[in-house]
Write a protein that holds these residues in place. Structure first.
Motif, mmCIF file in Angstrom:
data_model
loop_
_atom_site.group_PDB
_atom_site.id
_atom_site.type_symbol
_atom_site.label_atom_id
_atom_site.label_comp_id
_atom_site.label_asym_id
_atom_site.label_seq_id
_atom_site.Cartn_x
_atom_site.Cartn_y
_atom_site.Cartn_z
ATOM 1 N N PRO A 163 2.536 16.121 1.065
ATOM 2 C CA PRO A 163 1.758 14.889 0.818
ATOM 3 C C PRO A 163 1.109 14.900 -0.550
ATOM 4 C CG PRO A 163 1.320 15.753 3.024
ATOM 5 C CD PRO A 163 2.146 16.783 2.319
ATOM 6 N N SER A 164 1.120 13.728 -1.184
ATOM 7 C CA SER A 164 0.557 13.610 -2.530
ATOM 8 C C SER A 164 0.093 12.178 -2.746
ATOM 9 C CB SER A 164 1.601 13.995 -3.586
ATOM 10 O OG SER A 164 1.145 13.674 -4.884
ATOM 11 N N TRP A 165 -1.162 12.022 -3.162
ATOM 12 C CA TRP A 165 -1.684 10.687 -3.472
ATOM 13 C C TRP A 165 -1.131 10.187 -4.797
ATOM 14 C CZ3 TRP A 165 -4.553 7.491 -0.444
ATOM 15 C CH2 TRP A 165 -5.053 8.043 0.743
ATOM 16 N N ASP A 166 -0.843 11.087 -5.712
ATOM 17 C CA ASP A 166 -0.326 10.671 -7.016
ATOM 18 C C ASP A 166 1.061 10.040 -6.900
ATOM 19 O OD1 ASP A 166 -2.619 11.645 -8.223
ATOM 20 O OD2 ASP A 166 -1.753 13.643 -8.552
ATOM 21 N N TYR A 224 1.777 9.575 1.025
ATOM 22 C CA TYR A 224 0.502 10.002 1.595
ATOM 23 C C TYR A 224 0.672 11.001 2.735
ATOM 24 C CZ TYR A 224 -0.658 5.791 -1.005
ATOM 25 O OH TYR A 224 -0.770 4.849 -1.984
ATOM 26 N N LEU A 225 1.815 10.980 3.405
ATOM 27 C CA LEU A 225 2.110 11.969 4.445
ATOM 28 C C LEU A 225 3.332 12.805 4.077
ATOM 29 C CD1 LEU A 225 1.508 9.921 7.740
ATOM 30 C CD2 LEU A 225 -0.040 11.506 6.590
ATOM 31 N N GLY A 226 3.693 12.817 2.809
ATOM 32 C CA GLY A 226 4.825 13.604 2.355
ATOM 33 C C GLY A 226 6.159 12.918 2.614
ATOM 34 N N THR A 227 7.231 13.656 2.413
ATOM 35 C CA THR A 227 8.575 13.135 2.654
ATOM 36 C C THR A 227 9.289 14.032 3.659
ATOM 37 O OG1 THR A 227 9.653 14.410 0.885
ATOM 38 C CG2 THR A 227 8.660 12.291 0.282
ATOM 39 N N ASP A 228 10.386 13.509 4.211
ATOM 40 C CA ASP A 228 11.169 14.293 5.157
ATOM 41 C C ASP A 228 12.229 15.095 4.414
ATOM 42 O OD1 ASP A 228 13.080 12.452 4.450
ATOM 43 O OD2 ASP A 228 13.297 11.575 6.442
ATOM 44 N N THR A 229 13.168 15.650 5.147
ATOM 45 C CA THR A 229 14.163 16.526 4.541
ATOM 46 C C THR A 229 15.167 15.787 3.663
ATOM 47 O OG1 THR A 229 15.501 16.339 6.557
ATOM 48 C CG2 THR A 229 14.001 18.216 6.399
ATOM 49 N N SER A 230 15.167 14.456 3.744
ATOM 50 C CA SER A 230 16.051 13.655 2.881
ATOM 51 C C SER A 230 15.293 12.970 1.751
ATOM 52 C CB SER A 230 16.776 12.585 3.720
ATOM 53 O OG SER A 230 17.589 13.182 4.705
ATOM 54 N N GLY A 231 13.989 13.246 1.627
ATOM 55 C CA GLY A 231 13.181 12.649 0.575
ATOM 56 C C GLY A 231 12.660 11.263 0.923
ATOM 57 N N PRO A 248 0.819 -1.233 0.000
ATOM 58 C CA PRO A 248 0.000 0.000 0.000
ATOM 59 C C PRO A 248 0.843 1.269 0.000
ATOM 60 C CG PRO A 248 -0.873 -1.602 1.566
ATOM 61 C CD PRO A 248 0.412 -2.167 1.060
ATOM 62 N N VAL A 249 1.962 1.248 0.718
ATOM 63 C CA VAL A 249 2.914 2.364 0.685
ATOM 64 C C VAL A 249 4.144 1.867 -0.070
ATOM 65 C CG1 VAL A 249 4.286 3.997 2.037
ATOM 66 C CG2 VAL A 249 2.078 3.187 2.911
ATOM 67 N N PRO A 250 4.320 2.269 -1.315
ATOM 68 C CA PRO A 250 5.373 1.668 -2.148
ATOM 69 C C PRO A 250 6.770 2.245 -1.923
ATOM 70 C CG PRO A 250 4.140 3.263 -3.439
ATOM 71 C CD PRO A 250 3.493 3.226 -2.073
ATOM 72 N N TYR A 251 7.076 2.607 -0.694
ATOM 73 C CA TYR A 251 8.384 3.160 -0.368
ATOM 74 C C TYR A 251 8.872 2.561 0.950
ATOM 75 C CZ TYR A 251 7.212 6.716 -3.853
ATOM 76 O OH TYR A 251 6.857 7.357 -5.015
ATOM 77 N N GLY A 252 10.168 2.289 1.015
ATOM 78 C CA GLY A 252 10.766 1.817 2.254
ATOM 79 C C GLY A 252 11.158 2.977 3.144
ATOM 80 N N PRO A 253 11.474 2.697 4.414
ATOM 81 C CA PRO A 253 11.809 3.788 5.342
ATOM 82 C C PRO A 253 13.154 4.442 5.060
ATOM 83 C CG PRO A 253 12.164 1.661 6.376
ATOM 84 C CD PRO A 253 11.519 1.373 5.062
#
Length: 346
Positions: free
Chosen positions: A117-120, A124-131, A97-102
């Motif tokens: 944050p972007s659904w596209d 879903y909750l955006g990214t941090d300062t390192s992306g 469901p979240v296609p990104y690792g930590p």
């Protein structure tokens, strides 16, 4: 499992306190889900069907890109593979469901992180300062924080209950010696010790657990000592001694079961204390080494980038919800195990 009547009444009373009972179910469900965090947030696919072969990359070895027709030998970019197979129809890729690792960074062209944050994009909750994806780091950070607090709870109780029970049961010189030891231990500045250790070596998960257990077992010891002194003076303990019961039988079959109401009411609050302690250490920079997913590290990024409100709001909301659930559970347990309502003796 057959419960004795007192334990059954306590469990029924706990269930009757709906707020605490449902909070326990929700927290247990969240913890179980977090144990399979790789199935929820991960850059690896859950399933790949390619040229008639089925692959399950999530918990397996690295699968090189050349396996799926790419011209590189490092790990496959499954999002790119999914886009390619969707166009060609040569196979199927199912992503979490979240296609990104930590630890995965996703840098948008022409834009610097943190990204909103972007659904596209799947953030879903955006990214941090390192992306890195915030939701993925919150999920993995929750698992680390809860495992840390549960381990801390286990070892603190194992040491504190053992020593406190012996202090109350044996008394005398043993009790006096450990009272002085605990008084000295309690006055050692814990944060300074962490700072000294962090200046020498980079503290890891087990290093922090060891240091916090080294100084954290004293709290429960006083409660257990008092409870043991109280129970050891009861008539049923004297009767057990009179019929020749051994010390181990008196402790494990009589004193500890009647002290459980004192011990168990502190469990939820000890869990909350472990979570907040790890978050505070990470926030101050003396906690888990980067880039370990951490609520404290996210909170620090949020306070340093208040123009990116999704950072601070995400982690504060997560912490508030978890600590609220733990508090409700603690209140319900304290009410259900109130010794004035239920006890083993009249």
């Amino acid at each position: 499992m057959k419960l004795n009547p007192v334990a059954r009444k306590r469990l029924e009373r706990f269930k009757a306190i709906r707020r605490g009972y449902y909070s326990a179910i929700i927290l247990a469900a969240l913890f179980i889900l977090s144990l399979g965090a790789e199935l929820i947030a991960n850059q690896r696919a859950l399933l790949v069907i390619y040229e008639g072969e089925w692959y399950f990359p999530t918990y397996g070895d690295i699968i090189p890109g050349e396996t799926f027709g790419f011209d590189y030998r490092y790990e496959t970019d499954y999002k790119a593979l999914k886009a390619r197979l969707a166009e060609s129809g040569e196979g199927i890729v199912i992503m979490p469901p979240v296609p990104y690792g930590p630890l995965e960074t996703d840098l948008a062209v022409g834009d610097f992180p943190p990204h909103a944050p972007s659904w596209d994009s799947g953030h879903y909750l955006g990214t941090d300062t390192s992306g890195r994806d915030v939701l993925a780091r919150i999920i993995y950070g929750f698992r680390i924080a809860l495992l840390f607090s549960l381990l801390l709870l286990f070892f603190n109780y194992l040491i504190g209950v053992s020593i406190g029970c012996l202090m109350g049961f044996w008394g005398g010189s043993f009790d006096l010696i450990f009272q002085r030891i605990i008084e000295i231990w309690s006055n050692v500045p814990f944060l300074y010790v962490i700072m000294i250790v962090a200046s020498i070596v980079q503290p890891g998960f087990w290093t922090l657990v060891g240091i916090m257990v080294f100084f954290g077992w004293t709290g429960i010891t006083w409660y257990m000592r008092t409870a043991t002194y109280k129970e050891a003076a009861r008539d049923y303990v004297m009767a057990a001694r009179a019929i020749g019961a051994s010390n181990s039988r008196i402790v494990f079959r009589h004193i500890l079961p009647n002290s459980v109401s004192t011990l168990i009411t502190f469990v939820p609050f000890s869990v909350a204390s472990g979570i907040t302690s790890l978050t505070a250490l990470d926030y101050l920079g003396f906690g888990l080494p980067p880039p370990t997913p951490s609520w404290g590290e996210l909170l620090k990024q949020g306070t340093e980038n208040l123009d990116s409100l999704w950072l601070v709001l995400s982690v504060v909301t997560a912490m508030t919800l978890v600590l609220m659930l733990v508090t409700y559970i603690g209140e319900a347990i304290r009410e259900a195990f109130d010794p004035r309502k239920f006890s083993y003796y009249e």
